[in-house]
Design a protein around this motif. Structure first.
Motif, PDB file in Angstrom:
ATOM      1  N   VAL A 284      -6.817  -9.099  11.877  1.00 43.02           N
ATOM      2  CA  VAL A 284      -6.464  -8.853  10.477  1.00 43.02           C
ATOM      3  C   VAL A 284      -4.950  -8.969  10.334  1.00 43.02           C
ATOM      4  CG1 VAL A 284      -6.722  -7.276   8.533  1.00 43.02           C
ATOM      5  CG2 VAL A 284      -8.408  -7.246  10.382  1.00 43.02           C
ATOM      6  N   ASP A 285      -4.516  -9.607   9.258  1.00 48.41           N
ATOM      7  CA  ASP A 285      -3.086  -9.723   8.978  1.00 48.41           C
ATOM      8  C   ASP A 285      -2.593  -8.382   8.440  1.00 48.41           C
ATOM      9  OD1 ASP A 285      -0.524 -10.348   8.245  1.00 48.41           O
ATOM     10  OD2 ASP A 285      -1.077 -11.802   6.696  1.00 48.41           O
ATOM     11  N   ILE A 286      -2.056  -7.554   9.337  1.00 48.01           N
ATOM     12  CA  ILE A 286      -1.553  -6.226   8.996  1.00 48.01           C
ATOM     13  C   ILE A 286      -0.102  -6.146   9.458  1.00 48.01           C
ATOM     14  CG2 ILE A 286      -1.797  -3.736   9.344  1.00 48.01           C
ATOM     15  CD1 ILE A 286      -4.731  -4.181  10.055  1.00 48.01           C
ATOM     16  N   THR A 287       0.791  -5.793   8.546  1.00 52.32           N
ATOM     17  CA  THR A 287       2.204  -5.678   8.919  1.00 52.32           C
ATOM     18  C   THR A 287       2.598  -4.213   9.082  1.00 52.32           C
ATOM     19  OG1 THR A 287       3.048  -5.506   6.647  1.00 52.32           O
ATOM     20  CG2 THR A 287       2.657  -7.731   7.524  1.00 52.32           C
ATOM     21  N   GLU A 288       3.688  -3.982   9.800  1.00 50.25           N
ATOM     22  CA  GLU A 288       4.194  -2.614   9.971  1.00 50.25           C
ATOM     23  C   GLU A 288       4.596  -2.011   8.635  1.00 50.25           C
ATOM     24  OE1 GLU A 288       4.236  -0.651  12.668  1.00 50.25           O
ATOM     25  OE2 GLU A 288       3.093  -2.260  13.620  1.00 50.25           O
ATOM     26  N   GLU A 290       3.179  -2.629   5.768  1.00 51.15           N
ATOM     27  CA  GLU A 290       1.941  -2.229   5.086  1.00 51.15           C
ATOM     28  C   GLU A 290       1.406  -0.918   5.639  1.00 51.15           C
ATOM     29  OE1 GLU A 290       0.389  -6.729   3.916  1.00 51.15           O
ATOM     30  OE2 GLU A 290      -0.303  -5.754   5.767  1.00 51.15           O
ATOM     31  N   LEU A 291       1.458  -0.743   6.942  1.00 52.24           N
ATOM     32  CA  LEU A 291       1.005   0.511   7.550  1.00 52.24           C
ATOM     33  C   LEU A 291       1.855   1.679   7.059  1.00 52.24           C
ATOM     34  CD1 LEU A 291       0.291  -0.633  11.217  1.00 52.24           C
ATOM     35  CD2 LEU A 291      -1.373  -0.181   9.398  1.00 52.24           C
ATOM     36  N   LYS A 292       3.133   1.447   6.862  1.00 48.24           N
ATOM     37  CA  LYS A 292       4.030   2.483   6.342  1.00 48.24           C
ATOM     38  C   LYS A 292       3.656   2.835   4.896  1.00 48.24           C
ATOM     39  CE  LYS A 292       9.029   3.445   5.964  1.00 48.24           C
ATOM     40  NZ  LYS A 292       9.261   3.567   4.518  1.00 48.24           N
ATOM     41  N   ILE A 293       3.346   1.809   4.111  1.00 52.97           N
ATOM     42  CA  ILE A 293       2.943   2.021   2.717  1.00 52.97           C
ATOM     43  C   ILE A 293       1.652   2.846   2.654  1.00 52.97           C
ATOM     44  CG2 ILE A 293       2.032   0.832   0.678  1.00 52.97           C
ATOM     45  CD1 ILE A 293       4.058  -1.459   1.432  1.00 52.97           C
ATOM     46  N   LEU A 294       0.691   2.522   3.526  1.00 49.51           N
ATOM     47  CA  LEU A 294      -0.569   3.280   3.565  1.00 49.51           C
ATOM     48  C   LEU A 294      -0.301   4.748   3.882  1.00 49.51           C
ATOM     49  CD1 LEU A 294      -3.113   0.982   5.492  1.00 49.51           C
ATOM     50  CD2 LEU A 294      -2.677   1.103   3.046  1.00 49.51           C
ATOM     51  N   LYS A 295       0.567   4.993   4.857  1.00 49.08           N
ATOM     52  CA  LYS A 295       0.821   6.351   5.324  1.00 49.08           C
ATOM     53  C   LYS A 295       1.534   7.200   4.266  1.00 49.08           C
ATOM     54  CE  LYS A 295       0.503   9.390   8.633  1.00 49.08           C
ATOM     55  NZ  LYS A 295      -0.837   9.880   9.041  1.00 49.08           N
ATOM     56  N   GLU A 296       2.381   6.561   3.496  1.00 50.66           N
ATOM     57  CA  GLU A 296       3.224   7.312   2.555  1.00 50.66           C
ATOM     58  C   GLU A 296       2.613   7.462   1.162  1.00 50.66           C
ATOM     59  OE1 GLU A 296       6.946   5.241   2.563  1.00 50.66           O
ATOM     60  OE2 GLU A 296       7.548   6.034   4.538  1.00 50.66           O
TER      61      GLU A 296
END
Length: 475
Positions: A284-288, A290-296
């Motif tokens: 899956v095309d997942i960027t760091e 994007e992961l930060k956006i999900l977490k916050e």
């Protein structure tokens, strides 16, 4: 069982709807074509290339033109809240315009004002199933393409800035966890269905996770008092037998069912899902970033549709965490309705407790109801109605279980049953699957007066609301 109402005075007793189900006027006032406008029947039956005659959703039940008289009925029903959606294509007809369509924006201003004038709080889905602009589906492949996210977020910003002082509760998407099962209908993914493999589905889900989190960020920046969630469709899953293997499968199926809610609440992928991607070779095309956006940017509360429960069986051929699939294996202890859906009111209390224990967040039951094949009949006074005692009994059973869950300590914001009135069914594309408190004289052959008639359940629900739930305990 608790013998008194546990519902607070500010509990949002309400009812639900969505734009494409009941507005109609599909091409009026510069509205664009939506995905639902090219799905004339069930989503499983496929789409047409462009809107064609015979799609009942094009006319629906004319709420767009009759909203004042209908909202007056909703006020008479005593609703404290009405869940509906904004039709994306009324605001951005193709999804890519520089400026929004003022006629569409004004309609929802007028609708929300009318609801508020009747003491009804609007509870709004940003975009419901089937409401993506067809242009974005056919030219961008919907949420399989990250480019679609920016157009969605522009739309989010437009409506939040416009309605932030009229709407407190917002849902970013509707039943987002079944996007992999219905990728065109749910996510506007228009590529050949035969090419949609597990990697594509995982990318769709990821892109919608990012869109949800980015939307929450925008909403909170505009007005931090607004409350945001993303709805899923869920229900408890029971082990088919006492065999340990069935119990283990029940755990795995439940975990899969709650995957989306886990990401919405915790802001990260569970480790088991990442391992599953690795084991299956899903990239899956997942960027760091994007992961930060999900977490916050996580949800304020948990919102979901509850229609039925399921069963898990270790030897079954198919294992997926969606109760609409799992319930194809019938629970021998429960009855089913005409649509072969399991009837399980106690399962709602169980689900409320599972969600509370897992997340510790308030909950909003945004869909739940009783559907039947119905016809008008005369009451004892000669008035046309529907004597829907089965709906009264069914909703009473569900609400008593919500009452029990509140007594268990679960925090519940509100309950908006599906549906406030009869309109075009999403799963069948017909009028015959009737859910509402209000009968609409309109049929699958496009005949009928469109007149509205109160069913017997209308007066019953009004008394439930007026009594803050105490009427549930009347014989």
């Amino acid at each position: 069982m608790v013998e008194k109402s546990m519902f607070s005075k500010d509990f949002l007793f309400g009812s639900a709807s969505a734009a494409y189900h009941f507005e109609g006027a599909y091409d009026k006032d510069d509205k664009g074509v939506a995905v639902a406008d090219v799905i004339p029947h069930s989503p499983e039956d496929g789409r047409t290339e462009k809107p064609e005659e015979g799609n009942l959703k094009h006319r629906a039940v004319e709420f767009y033109d009759r909203y004042k008289e209908d909202v007056a009925l909703f006020g008479e029903l005593g609703l404290k809240s009405l869940r509906t959606s904004i039709a994306w294509t009324r605001i951005y007809p193709n999804g890519i315009e520089e400026e929004p369509n003022e006629a569409g924006l004004q309609f929802y201003d007028d609708l929300f004002d009318e609801l508020l004038a009747h003491g009804i709080e609007p509870v709004i889905t940003v975009t419901h199933t089937g409401e993506m602009p067809l242009y974005l589906a056919d030219n961008y492949n919907g949420f399989a393409n990250k480019e679609t996210i920016k157009y969605y977020l522009k739309y989010v910003r437009t409506i939040i800035e416009r309605y932030q002082h009229k709407v407190k509760y917002w849902f970013t998407f509707n039943e987002v966890n079944i996007s992999g099962m219905q990728p065109f209908f749910q996510a506007g993914v228009s590529q050949d269905p035969n090419t949609i493999d597990e990697t594509v589905i995982a990318q769709i889900h990821h892109n919608m996770f990012v869109a949800n989190a980015e939307a929450i960020k925008i909403i909170k920046e505009i007005n931090s008092d607004l409350q945001v969630a993303c709805t899923t469709t869920i229900g408890p899953i029971y082990a088919m037998s006492p065999k340990p293997e069935d119990g283990l499968q029940q755990y795995f199926d439940t975990r899969e069912m709650l995957f989306h809610t886990d990401v919405h609440v915790f802001g990260e992928y569970p480790k088991w899902k990442l391992k599953e991607f690795k084991d299956k070779g899903i990239e899956v095309d997942i960027t760091e970033e994007e992961l930060k956006i999900l977490k916050e940017n996580t949800v304020d509360f948990v919102a979901y549709s509850y229609y039925q429960s399921g069963v898990a069986e270790s030897e079954a051929e198919e294992h997926i965490g969606d109760v609409n699939v799992i319930s194809k294996r019938k629970n021998p202890e429960l009855e089913v309705n005409e649509w072969n859906w399991v009837i399980d009111s106690v399962g709602l209390r169980l689900m409320l407790n599972i969600i509370w224990d897992r997340y510790g967040l308030p909950q909003f039951i945004v869909e739940n109801g009783v559907s039947k094949l119905e016809e008008l009949e005369k009451d004892e006074n000669g008035n046309l109605t529907v004597n829907d005692d089965y709906r009264i009994e069914g909703l009473r059973d569900y609400l008593l279980q919500v009452n029990e869950a509140i007594a268990d300590g679960v925090e519940v914001i509100g309950y908006t049953n599906w549906a406030v009135m009869d309109f075009v069914s999403g799963s069948t594309g017909t009028m015959k699957k009737r859910w509402g408190f209000i009968f609409v004289d309109y049929y699958d052959d496009w005949t009928g007066t469109m007149d509205r008639y109160k069913k017997k359940s209308f007066d019953w629900y009004r008394k439930v609301i007026d009594s803050h739930g105490e009427y549930l305990f009347k014989d």
